[in-house]
Design a protein around this motif. Structure first.
Motif, PDB file in Angstrom:
ATOM      1  N   THR A 112       0.929  -1.370  -0.014  1.00  0.00           N
ATOM      2  CA  THR A 112       0.079  -0.056   0.081  1.00  0.00           C
ATOM      3  C   THR A 112       0.947   1.256  -0.046  1.00  0.00           C
ATOM      4  OG1 THR A 112      -0.080  -0.025   2.342  1.00  0.00           O
ATOM      5  CG2 THR A 112      -1.986  -1.157   1.234  1.00  0.00           C
ATOM      6  N   PRO A 113       0.476   2.383  -0.593  1.00  0.00           N
ATOM      7  CA  PRO A 113       1.142   3.360  -0.406  1.00  0.00           C
ATOM      8  C   PRO A 113       1.501   4.294   0.662  1.00  0.00           C
ATOM      9  CG  PRO A 113      -0.644   3.579  -2.255  1.00  0.00           C
ATOM     10  CD  PRO A 113      -0.738   2.440  -1.360  1.00  0.00           C
ATOM     11  N   LEU A 114       2.723   4.558   0.736  1.00  0.00           N
ATOM     12  CA  LEU A 114       3.176   5.401   2.128  1.00  0.00           C
ATOM     13  C   LEU A 114       3.802   6.792   1.703  1.00  0.00           C
ATOM     14  CD1 LEU A 114       5.319   2.851   4.048  1.00  0.00           C
ATOM     15  CD2 LEU A 114       2.961   3.936   4.716  1.00  0.00           C
ATOM     16  N   LEU A 115       3.451   7.821   2.545  1.00  0.00           N
ATOM     17  CA  LEU A 115       3.937   9.146   2.411  1.00  0.00           C
ATOM     18  C   LEU A 115       5.229   9.608   3.138  1.00  0.00           C
ATOM     19  CD1 LEU A 115       0.462  11.099   3.081  1.00  0.00           C
ATOM     20  CD2 LEU A 115       1.541  10.466   0.922  1.00  0.00           C
ATOM     21  N   GLU A 116       5.650   8.496   3.964  1.00  0.00           N
ATOM     22  CA  GLU A 116       6.819   8.676   4.348  1.00  0.00           C
ATOM     23  C   GLU A 116       7.797   7.405   4.870  1.00  0.00           C
ATOM     24  OE1 GLU A 116       7.228  10.732   8.199  1.00  0.00           O
ATOM     25  OE2 GLU A 116       4.923  10.671   8.573  1.00  0.00           O
ATOM     26  N   GLY A 117       8.815   7.294   5.115  1.00  0.00           N
ATOM     27  CA  GLY A 117       9.639   6.039   5.751  1.00  0.00           C
ATOM     28  C   GLY A 117      10.531   5.634   4.879  1.00  0.00           C
ATOM     29  N   THR A 118      11.533   4.960   5.535  1.00  0.00           N
ATOM     30  CA  THR A 118      12.775   4.314   4.941  1.00  0.00           C
ATOM     31  C   THR A 118      12.938   3.076   5.400  1.00  0.00           C
ATOM     32  OG1 THR A 118      14.250   5.289   6.840  1.00  0.00           O
ATOM     33  CG2 THR A 118      14.028   6.693   4.775  1.00  0.00           C
ATOM     34  N   MET A 119      13.939   2.276   4.677  1.00  0.00           N
ATOM     35  CA  MET A 119      14.056   0.930   4.762  1.00  0.00           C
ATOM     36  C   MET A 119      15.656   0.819   4.532  1.00  0.00           C
ATOM     37  SD  MET A 119      12.886  -2.942   3.342  1.00  0.00           S
ATOM     38  CE  MET A 119      11.341  -2.564   4.170  1.00  0.00           C
ATOM     39  N   THR A 120      16.439  -0.136   5.452  1.00  0.00           N
ATOM     40  CA  THR A 120      17.777  -0.436   4.933  1.00  0.00           C
ATOM     41  C   THR A 120      17.887  -1.887   5.153  1.00  0.00           C
ATOM     42  OG1 THR A 120      18.735   1.585   5.816  1.00  0.00           O
ATOM     43  CG2 THR A 120      20.087  -0.373   5.596  1.00  0.00           C
ATOM     44  N   PHE A 121      17.843  -2.630   3.904  1.00  0.00           N
ATOM     45  CA  PHE A 121      18.147  -4.113   3.856  1.00  0.00           C
ATOM     46  C   PHE A 121      19.663  -4.472   4.167  1.00  0.00           C
ATOM     47  CE2 PHE A 121      18.925  -7.866   0.961  1.00  0.00           C
ATOM     48  CZ  PHE A 121      18.354  -8.717   1.991  1.00  0.00           C
ATOM     49  N   HIS A 122      19.881  -5.446   5.107  1.00  0.00           N
ATOM     50  CA  HIS A 122      21.061  -5.776   5.612  1.00  0.00           C
ATOM     51  C   HIS A 122      21.524  -7.134   5.102  1.00  0.00           C
ATOM     52  CE1 HIS A 122      20.615  -2.792   8.486  1.00  0.00           C
ATOM     53  NE2 HIS A 122      19.575  -3.223   8.997  1.00  0.00           N
ATOM     54  N   GLY A 123      20.857  -7.813   4.096  1.00  0.00           N
ATOM     55  CA  GLY A 123      21.241  -8.842   3.393  1.00  0.00           C
ATOM     56  C   GLY A 123      20.946 -10.242   4.213  1.00  0.00           C
ATOM     57  N   GLY A 124      21.624 -11.204   3.982  1.00  0.00           N
ATOM     58  CA  GLY A 124      21.138 -12.423   4.735  1.00  0.00           C
ATOM     59  C   GLY A 124      22.013 -13.726   4.370  1.00  0.00           C
ATOM     60  N   THR A 125      21.596 -14.951   5.172  1.00  0.00           N
ATOM     61  CA  THR A 125      22.244 -15.957   4.843  1.00  0.00           C
ATOM     62  C   THR A 125      21.631 -16.962   4.313  1.00  0.00           C
ATOM     63  OG1 THR A 125      23.760 -15.475   6.772  1.00  0.00           O
ATOM     64  CG2 THR A 125      23.546 -17.744   6.087  1.00  0.00           C
ATOM     65  N   VAL A 126      21.923 -17.670   3.246  1.00  0.00           N
ATOM     66  CA  VAL A 126      21.284 -18.941   2.541  1.00  0.00           C
ATOM     67  C   VAL A 126      21.862 -20.241   3.174  1.00  0.00           C
ATOM     68  CG1 VAL A 126      22.868 -19.029   0.387  1.00  0.00           C
ATOM     69  CG2 VAL A 126      20.385 -19.862   0.212  1.00  0.00           C
ATOM     70  N   THR A 127      21.129 -20.941   3.563  1.00  0.00           N
ATOM     71  CA  THR A 127      21.659 -22.416   4.124  1.00  0.00           C
ATOM     72  C   THR A 127      20.782 -23.627   3.320  1.00  0.00           C
ATOM     73  OG1 THR A 127      21.817 -21.438   6.084  1.00  0.00           O
ATOM     74  CG2 THR A 127      21.693 -23.859   5.986  1.00  0.00           C
ATOM     75  N   ARG A 128      21.653 -24.589   3.055  1.00  0.00           N
ATOM     76  CA  ARG A 128      20.891 -25.781   2.334  1.00  0.00           C
ATOM     77  C   ARG A 128      20.273 -26.811   3.800  1.00  0.00           C
ATOM     78  NH1 ARG A 128      22.804 -29.221  -2.595  1.00  0.00           N
ATOM     79  NH2 ARG A 128      20.793 -30.060  -3.163  1.00  0.00           N
ATOM     80  N   LEU A 129      19.121 -27.022   3.216  1.00  0.00           N
ATOM     81  CA  LEU A 129      18.513 -27.996   4.677  1.00  0.00           C
ATOM     82  C   LEU A 129      18.250 -29.413   3.808  1.00  0.00           C
ATOM     83  CD1 LEU A 129      15.719 -25.618   5.688  1.00  0.00           C
ATOM     84  CD2 LEU A 129      18.226 -25.708   6.704  1.00  0.00           C
ATOM     85  N   PRO A 130      18.176 -30.492   4.844  1.00  0.00           N
ATOM     86  CA  PRO A 130      18.178 -31.824   4.668  1.00  0.00           C
ATOM     87  C   PRO A 130      16.745 -31.896   3.648  1.00  0.00           C
ATOM     88  CG  PRO A 130      18.564 -31.702   6.761  1.00  0.00           C
ATOM     89  CD  PRO A 130      18.552 -30.228   6.369  1.00  0.00           C
ATOM     90  N   ASP A 131      16.947 -32.735   2.502  1.00  0.00           N
ATOM     91  CA  ASP A 131      15.756 -32.960   1.808  1.00  0.00           C
ATOM     92  C   ASP A 131      14.610 -33.393   2.711  1.00  0.00           C
ATOM     93  OD1 ASP A 131      17.113 -32.279  -0.290  1.00  0.00           O
ATOM     94  OD2 ASP A 131      17.698 -34.166  -0.722  1.00  0.00           O
ATOM     95  N   ALA A 132      13.513 -33.156   2.189  1.00  0.00           N
ATOM     96  CA  ALA A 132      12.268 -33.642   2.909  1.00  0.00           C
ATOM     97  C   ALA A 132      12.133 -35.336   2.862  1.00  0.00           C
ATOM     98  CB  ALA A 132      11.007 -33.076   2.464  1.00  0.00           C
ATOM     99  N   PRO A 133      11.800 -36.113   3.840  1.00  0.00           N
ATOM    100  CA  PRO A 133      11.639 -37.649   3.559  1.00  0.00           C
ATOM    101  C   PRO A 133      10.548 -37.958   2.634  1.00  0.00           C
ATOM    102  CG  PRO A 133      10.649 -36.795   5.820  1.00  0.00           C
ATOM    103  CD  PRO A 133      11.278 -35.421   5.225  1.00  0.00           C
ATOM    104  N   ALA A 134      10.942 -39.079   2.046  1.00  0.00           N
ATOM    105  CA  ALA A 134       9.892 -39.639   1.046  1.00  0.00           C
ATOM    106  C   ALA A 134       8.638 -39.909   1.662  1.00  0.00           C
ATOM    107  CB  ALA A 134      10.441 -40.407   0.106  1.00  0.00           C
ATOM    108  N   GLU A 135       7.469 -39.695   1.083  1.00  0.00           N
ATOM    109  CA  GLU A 135       6.108 -40.307   1.708  1.00  0.00           C
ATOM    110  C   GLU A 135       6.111 -41.800   1.377  1.00  0.00           C
ATOM    111  OE1 GLU A 135       2.726 -38.037   0.380  1.00  0.00           O
ATOM    112  OE2 GLU A 135       3.699 -36.001   1.244  1.00  0.00           O
ATOM    113  N   ALA A 136       5.480 -42.421   2.395  1.00  0.00           N
ATOM    114  CA  ALA A 136       5.248 -43.963   2.383  1.00  0.00           C
ATOM    115  C   ALA A 136       4.242 -43.981   1.390  1.00  0.00           C
ATOM    116  CB  ALA A 136       5.239 -44.654   3.460  1.00  0.00           C
ATOM    117  N   GLY A 137       4.228 -44.955   0.435  1.00  0.00           N
ATOM    118  CA  GLY A 137       3.278 -45.330  -0.484  1.00  0.00           C
ATOM    119  C   GLY A 137       2.868 -46.827  -0.577  1.00  0.00           C
TER     120      GLY A 137
END
Length: 293
Positions: free
Chosen positions: A268-293
């Motif tokens: 939604t529109p704003l008439l004032e305000g600022t933001m500073t994005f600091h970046g971040g960290t990406v991480t590889r997670l374990p794969d989801a377990p396969a569903e039993a069939g």
């Protein structure tokens, strides 16, 4: 196996890669094999129906090209970035996307148990051709172009838990007045995408992004935070009315090799305000377990 061998070597640029190509070319000539180098934008070399062939390629094979065996060879991501930067003066974002695409495909192949040969190895076993030796006396280019954003690719296949830091300078900002070095931007104006990126390729798997930003909204800032690729994203709508530093953690599954896109939009529109994005960290997670069939 019966019939000619069709070996496809995905070779990521590294010190010594050219020496390896020379050694492989000579080994093929000695054995009566065809040898070809497949470069970007070039058509895939087609094999003779009765002769074995080894192709050294910049990326994955073309679907029309028959392949019996794959190999992967790579060194450190910094070497690849440095070599490609010397060969083609592209912007950092394009360089990161290029290098990450090659490593993401290499991760896909090595997870299928494709043999991996380090760039500084002295011997490579080529199916049907046998052991090929590369002279250790060949001079190296000693190229280095450290890229912490590519730290997730230091080992292949990419281990679970590996991380990389993506600073604010790697992202794209919609407003021309934004400071991409610091991630500082204005919130004043219409509903819009504030920033997104870094468009580094990630391989199939589950990836977590932990980002942070500081905001002084001057009112209620209605934000949509997303992590993923295209429309396949994990979304977090949030309204922030108090100045401060905030952290967000999102997890998303990549179904194939695709760009990584963390983005924040003002809803939604704003008439004032600022933001500073600091970046971040990406991480590889374990794969989801396969569903039993």
């Amino acid at each position: 196996m019966s019939g000619p061998f069709r070996v496809w070597l995905l070779q990521i640029p590294a010190d010594g890669a050219e020496a390896w190509r020379d050694a492989l070319s000579q080994a093929c000539a000695d054995a009566g094999w065809d040898f070809a180098v497949h470069n970007r934008h070039a058509p895939a070399p087609m094999p003779h129906p009765e002769r074995s062939m080894l192709v050294v390629s910049w990326l994955h094979h073309i679907d029309a090209h028959p392949v019996t065996h794959y190999l992967v060879q790579a060194g450190a991501p910094g070497e690849a970035a440095g070599i490609l930067a010397q060969e083609d003066e592209t912007a950092q974002g394009e360089l990161l996307r290029d290098v990450s695409l090659r490593y993401a495909v290499a991760d896909f192949l090595t997870r299928l148990h494709t043999p991996f040969i380090p760039a500084d190895a002295a011997v490579m076993n080529v199916p049907g051709l046998g052991d090929v030796h590369c002279s250790p006396n060949r001079p190296l280019r000693s190229t280095s172009h450290p890229e912490p954003a590519l730290d997730i690719f230091e080992r292949l296949p990419i281990p679970i838990g590996v991380q990389a830091t993506w600073g604010p300078e790697l992202f794209d900002y919609a407003d021309p007045g934004a400071d991409s070095r610091t991630g500082r931007l204005s919130l004043v104006g219409r509903r819009r995408l504030l920033f997104n990126g870094p468009h580094i390729h990630l391989p199939k798997g589950i990836w977590r992004f932990e980002g942070s930003f500081s905001i002084d909204p001057g009112g209620d800032a209605d934000l949509l935070i997303e992590w993923g690729y295209g429309h396949d994203v994990q979304s977090l709508p949030v309204v922030i009315g108090q100045a401060g530093r905030y952290e967000v953690v999102l997890e998303q599954a990549w179904s194939d090799v695709m760009n990584a896109d963390f983005r924040i939009s003002l809803m939604t529109p704003l008439l004032e305000g600022t933001m500073t994005f600091h970046g971040g960290t990406v991480t590889r997670l374990p794969d989801a377990p396969a569903e039993a069939g």
